[in-house]
Design a protein around this motif. Structure first.
Motif, short mmCIF file in Angstrom:
data_model
loop_
_atom_site.label_atom_id
_atom_site.label_comp_id
_atom_site.label_asym_id
_atom_site.label_seq_id
_atom_site.Cartn_x
_atom_site.Cartn_y
_atom_site.Cartn_z
N ARG A 94 -57.53 91.74 -24.77
CA ARG A 94 -57.76 92.24 -23.42
C ARG A 94 -58.62 91.31 -22.57
N ASN A 95 -59.09 90.23 -23.15
CA ASN A 95 -59.88 89.22 -22.43
C ASN A 95 -59.36 87.82 -22.76
N TRP A 96 -58.06 87.70 -22.79
CA TRP A 96 -57.41 86.48 -23.26
C TRP A 96 -57.25 85.49 -22.12
N ASP A 97 -57.57 84.24 -22.37
CA ASP A 97 -57.39 83.18 -21.39
C ASP A 97 -57.17 81.89 -22.17
N GLN A 98 -55.93 81.59 -22.48
CA GLN A 98 -55.61 80.46 -23.36
C GLN A 98 -54.52 79.59 -22.78
N GLN A 99 -54.72 78.29 -22.88
CA GLN A 99 -53.68 77.32 -22.56
C GLN A 99 -52.89 77.07 -23.85
N ASN A 100 -51.85 77.82 -24.10
CA ASN A 100 -51.04 77.61 -25.30
C ASN A 100 -50.23 76.33 -25.07
N PRO A 101 -50.37 75.34 -25.94
CA PRO A 101 -49.70 74.06 -25.71
C PRO A 101 -48.18 74.14 -25.77
#
Length: 142
Positions: A94-101
């Protein structure tokens, strides 16, 4: 969305040129497209498949999607702490902030209190000569 693998099967099964008029959307890189051949994430994906599942077709998007989803889940587990619990994983999600490559550049996984759908960017692509070719830029809903 369609995959190059499925459309290739349809083409070989008698659909002929009909599949060349297929439009769909992409939110992640396409392993069947040569435009990602020198991309770091695509190189990593191919190494992972070669090591752990060499019998699989590295150009099949479904295999690529599995590795991309595994990357995302590992990131969530890591964010949940050294001893992940269900509560910790839900909080991390619920607090996700990711640059998935493995996603198209500019697209990222993000959730917050107002949105629980982590991927929002897509681009329109057309199946052409065995691979998907972009016909739009990456777009995000308003």
């Amino acid at each position: 969305s369609a995959t190059a693998y499925f459309l290739g099967l349809a083409q070989k099964s008698g659909a002929g040129d009909l599949v060349e008029r297929t439009f769909t959307v992409e939110f992640a890189k396409d392993p069947a497209s040569s435009r990602w051949d020198s991309d770091g994430a695509m190189i990593l994906y191919r190494k992972i498949l070669e090591k752990y599942a060499p019998q699989l077709n590295a150009s099949d998007y479904l295999n690529f999607y599995g590795v991309a989803a595994a990357e995302a889940f590992v990131e969530l587990l890591s964010a949940a702490g050294p001893n992940p619990t269900r509560e910790g994983i839900v909080k991390a999600y619920r607090n996700w902030d990711q640059q998935n490559p493995f996603l198209i550049p500019g697209n990222k996984q993000h959730t917050d209190s107002t949105s629980q759908f982590p991927i929002t960017g897509e681009m329109i692509v057309k199946f052409t000569d065995g691979a998907f070719v972009p016909v739009s830029r990456l777009k995000f809903p308003r």
